[in-house]
Design a protein around this motif. Structure first.
Motif, PDB file in Angstrom:
ATOM      1  N   GLU A  60     -59.646  44.408 -27.813  1.00  0.00           N
ATOM      2  CA  GLU A  60     -59.804  43.464 -26.709  1.00  0.00           C
ATOM      3  C   GLU A  60     -60.846  43.955 -25.713  1.00  0.00           C
ATOM      4  O   GLU A  60     -61.689  43.178 -25.241  1.00  0.00           O
ATOM      5  CB  GLU A  60     -58.460  43.256 -26.016  1.00  0.00           C
ATOM      6  CG  GLU A  60     -58.494  42.199 -24.922  1.00  0.00           C
ATOM      7  CD  GLU A  60     -57.129  41.971 -24.305  1.00  0.00           C
ATOM      8  OE1 GLU A  60     -56.883  40.866 -23.795  1.00  0.00           O
ATOM      9  OE2 GLU A  60     -56.290  42.914 -24.331  1.00  0.00           O
ATOM     10  N   GLN A 136     -48.361  39.442 -39.333  1.00  0.00           N
ATOM     11  CA  GLN A 136     -49.251  38.884 -38.310  1.00  0.00           C
ATOM     12  C   GLN A 136     -50.381  39.854 -37.971  1.00  0.00           C
ATOM     13  O   GLN A 136     -51.512  39.426 -37.743  1.00  0.00           O
ATOM     14  CB  GLN A 136     -48.453  38.541 -37.051  1.00  0.00           C
ATOM     15  CG  GLN A 136     -47.589  37.291 -37.201  1.00  0.00           C
ATOM     16  CD  GLN A 136     -46.773  37.009 -35.960  1.00  0.00           C
ATOM     17  OE1 GLN A 136     -45.934  37.806 -35.552  1.00  0.00           O
ATOM     18  NE2 GLN A 136     -47.009  35.859 -35.347  1.00  0.00           N
ATOM     19  N   TYR A 140     -54.254  39.023 -38.526  1.00  0.00           N
ATOM     20  CA  TYR A 140     -55.239  39.186 -37.449  1.00  0.00           C
ATOM     21  C   TYR A 140     -56.430  39.999 -37.933  1.00  0.00           C
ATOM     22  O   TYR A 140     -57.591  39.627 -37.720  1.00  0.00           O
ATOM     23  CB  TYR A 140     -54.607  39.871 -36.229  1.00  0.00           C
ATOM     24  CG  TYR A 140     -55.634  40.561 -35.369  1.00  0.00           C
ATOM     25  CD1 TYR A 140     -56.512  39.827 -34.580  1.00  0.00           C
ATOM     26  CD2 TYR A 140     -55.775  41.957 -35.382  1.00  0.00           C
ATOM     27  CE1 TYR A 140     -57.493  40.460 -33.811  1.00  0.00           C
ATOM     28  CE2 TYR A 140     -56.747  42.587 -34.620  1.00  0.00           C
ATOM     29  CZ  TYR A 140     -57.594  41.842 -33.838  1.00  0.00           C
ATOM     30  OH  TYR A 140     -58.572  42.456 -33.096  1.00  0.00           O
ATOM     31  N   SER A 226     -62.421  33.141 -30.379  1.00  0.00           N
ATOM     32  CA  SER A 226     -61.377  32.948 -31.389  1.00  0.00           C
ATOM     33  C   SER A 226     -60.624  34.246 -31.674  1.00  0.00           C
ATOM     34  O   SER A 226     -59.392  34.261 -31.780  1.00  0.00           O
ATOM     35  CB  SER A 226     -62.007  32.403 -32.680  1.00  0.00           C
ATOM     36  OG  SER A 226     -61.013  32.165 -33.650  1.00  0.00           O
ATOM     37  N   ALA A 229     -58.416  35.082 -28.760  1.00  0.00           N
ATOM     38  CA  ALA A 229     -57.223  34.225 -28.734  1.00  0.00           C
ATOM     39  C   ALA A 229     -56.146  34.755 -29.674  1.00  0.00           C
ATOM     40  O   ALA A 229     -54.947  34.710 -29.355  1.00  0.00           O
ATOM     41  CB  ALA A 229     -57.606  32.793 -29.119  1.00  0.00           C
ATOM     42  N   LYS A 230     -56.559  35.268 -30.817  1.00  0.00           N
ATOM     43  CA  LYS A 230     -55.595  35.845 -31.769  1.00  0.00           C
ATOM     44  C   LYS A 230     -54.944  37.094 -31.172  1.00  0.00           C
ATOM     45  O   LYS A 230     -53.746  37.331 -31.360  1.00  0.00           O
ATOM     46  CB  LYS A 230     -56.298  36.175 -33.084  1.00  0.00           C
ATOM     47  CG  LYS A 230     -56.867  34.951 -33.801  1.00  0.00           C
ATOM     48  CD  LYS A 230     -57.612  35.326 -35.065  1.00  0.00           C
ATOM     49  CE  LYS A 230     -58.423  34.151 -35.597  1.00  0.00           C
ATOM     50  NZ  LYS A 230     -57.617  32.947 -35.829  1.00  0.00           N
ATOM     51  N   LYS A 232     -54.524  37.596 -27.975  1.00  0.00           N
ATOM     52  CA  LYS A 232     -53.646  37.108 -26.908  1.00  0.00           C
ATOM     53  C   LYS A 232     -52.294  36.678 -27.470  1.00  0.00           C
ATOM     54  O   LYS A 232     -51.248  36.883 -26.836  1.00  0.00           O
ATOM     55  CB  LYS A 232     -54.322  35.940 -26.188  1.00  0.00           C
ATOM     56  CG  LYS A 232     -53.547  35.431 -24.988  1.00  0.00           C
ATOM     57  CD  LYS A 232     -54.292  34.306 -24.285  1.00  0.00           C
ATOM     58  CE  LYS A 232     -53.486  33.804 -23.085  1.00  0.00           C
ATOM     59  NZ  LYS A 232     -54.193  32.697 -22.384  1.00  0.00           N
ATOM     60  N   ASP A 233     -52.288  36.065 -28.646  1.00  0.00           N
ATOM     61  CA  ASP A 233     -51.036  35.628 -29.271  1.00  0.00           C
ATOM     62  C   ASP A 233     -50.211  36.811 -29.771  1.00  0.00           C
ATOM     63  O   ASP A 233     -48.974  36.795 -29.700  1.00  0.00           O
ATOM     64  CB  ASP A 233     -51.335  34.687 -30.446  1.00  0.00           C
ATOM     65  CG  ASP A 233     -51.895  33.345 -29.987  1.00  0.00           C
ATOM     66  OD1 ASP A 233     -51.689  32.995 -28.808  1.00  0.00           O
ATOM     67  OD2 ASP A 233     -52.547  32.666 -30.801  1.00  0.00           O
ATOM     68  N   LEU A 234     -50.882  37.813 -30.291  1.00  0.00           N
ATOM     69  CA  LEU A 234     -50.200  38.950 -30.911  1.00  0.00           C
ATOM     70  C   LEU A 234     -49.716  39.977 -29.887  1.00  0.00           C
ATOM     71  O   LEU A 234     -48.686  40.644 -30.098  1.00  0.00           O
ATOM     72  CB  LEU A 234     -51.151  39.612 -31.917  1.00  0.00           C
ATOM     73  CG  LEU A 234     -50.596  40.693 -32.839  1.00  0.00           C
ATOM     74  CD1 LEU A 234     -49.402  40.193 -33.634  1.00  0.00           C
ATOM     75  CD2 LEU A 234     -51.699  41.179 -33.784  1.00  0.00           C
ATOM     76  N   THR A 235     -50.429  40.103 -28.772  1.00  0.00           N
ATOM     77  CA  THR A 235     -50.133  41.153 -27.792  1.00  0.00           C
ATOM     78  C   THR A 235     -48.692  41.124 -27.265  1.00  0.00           C
ATOM     79  O   THR A 235     -48.016  42.164 -27.267  1.00  0.00           O
ATOM     80  CB  THR A 235     -51.124  41.084 -26.623  1.00  0.00           C
ATOM     81  OG1 THR A 235     -52.434  41.380 -27.112  1.00  0.00           O
ATOM     82  CG2 THR A 235     -50.766  42.090 -25.541  1.00  0.00           C
ATOM     83  N   LEU A 237     -45.930  40.038 -28.513  1.00  0.00           N
ATOM     84  CA  LEU A 237     -44.975  40.417 -29.557  1.00  0.00           C
ATOM     85  C   LEU A 237     -44.925  41.930 -29.713  1.00  0.00           C
ATOM     86  O   LEU A 237     -43.851  42.532 -29.788  1.00  0.00           O
ATOM     87  CB  LEU A 237     -45.361  39.760 -30.887  1.00  0.00           C
ATOM     88  CG  LEU A 237     -45.427  38.231 -30.912  1.00  0.00           C
ATOM     89  CD1 LEU A 237     -45.919  37.745 -32.275  1.00  0.00           C
ATOM     90  CD2 LEU A 237     -44.055  37.635 -30.597  1.00  0.00           C
TER      91      LEU A 237
END
Length: 247
Positions: A60, A136, A140, A226, A229-230, A232-235, A237
């Motif tokens: 990131e 996941q 990623y 993009s 964003a992936k 952001k979704d995984l962080t 969790l």
């Protein structure tokens, strides 16, 4: 035989108690061993969650820098086309803008996969009870690598088009910073360098490159967004799993 039976009749409670003690001891040892194994496995799994999180956090940080640079290249690409659409565009300014629009454009971003690769090679995958998060992370990395390859390919396309220019000397590269600073004026007479205005053909060629650079830099910006964003979704969790392991 009678003596044996007599002894058993007299001491059977002691023998039963001894058997129970031995049995409980064996079962307790097995239970303790299993508890230790499960504890080790939990610690191992929790450590991997934190390693996954550290890896994507590093991704990131790097991606934010790369996206900022890509955004700057997009700005310079637009400024270049604006300059070239003027009635009398400046050679020096045009070339400087083109160099800025292609700076580090073909950089190859590589997502960090140290934790995931270690997990695959160590044979510890079966210790995870929550296989979803592992999948996941793998997804990623696969998608990020694919987008990173596209970014690098797009950048090379932009550079290739720039280096397809027929005459760098005539088109204005004599006025770019790198040539100026690298020029050995003890052996080269600067007054002999080409100072002619851009020809219609040269303008057409440069406008083509500028237009392509706008598209390439914009497309790469979308790819960076993009991937971010992936992350952001995984962080969240991974943060949840890693947080639980630290408390």
């Amino acid at each position: 035989m009678k003596r044996i039976l007599s002894i058993l009749n007299d001491k059977w409670p002691e023998y039963i108690l001894e058997i129970l003690v031995i049995t409980i001891g064996i079962l307790g040892a097995f239970a303790l061993n299993n508890w230790n194994e499960n504890s080790k496995n939990r610690s191992l799994v929790e450590d991997y969650y934190c390693r996954f999180l550290a890896d994507i956090k590093q991704d990131e940080i790097q991606l934010n820098i790369l996206q900022e640079e890509s955004g700057l290249r997009l700005i310079k690409s637009n400024e270049l086309l604006r300059e070239l659409l003027l009635d009398t565009p400046e050679k020096e300014k045009s070339i400087e803008l083109m160099l800025q629009a292609t700076s580090k454009i073909s950089y190859q971003f590589t997502p960090i996969s140290a934790g995931y690769n270690d997990l695959k090679s160590s044979g510890n995958l079966n210790t995870f009870t929550d296989q979803t998060i592992v999948d996941q992370v793998g997804t990623y990395l696969q998608e990020a690598e694919g987008l990173a390859n596209n970014i690098s390919t797009n950048g090379r396309i932009g550079l290739d088009e720039m280096f397809e220019i027929d005459d760098f000397h005539a088109i204005g590269f004599i006025d770019n910073t790198f040539l100026k600073e690298g020029l050995d004026t003890t052996i080269i007479r600067k007054e002999l360098l080409d100072r002619n205005p851009l020809t219609p053909l040269q303008l057409k060629e440069l406008r083509h490159v500028a237009s392509l650079l706008i598209a390439v830099n914009y497309r790469n910006n979308l790819h960076y967004s993009s991937i971010l964003a992936k992350i952001k979704d995984l962080t969240p969790l991974l943060e949840n799993k890693c947080y639980l392991s630290q408390n």
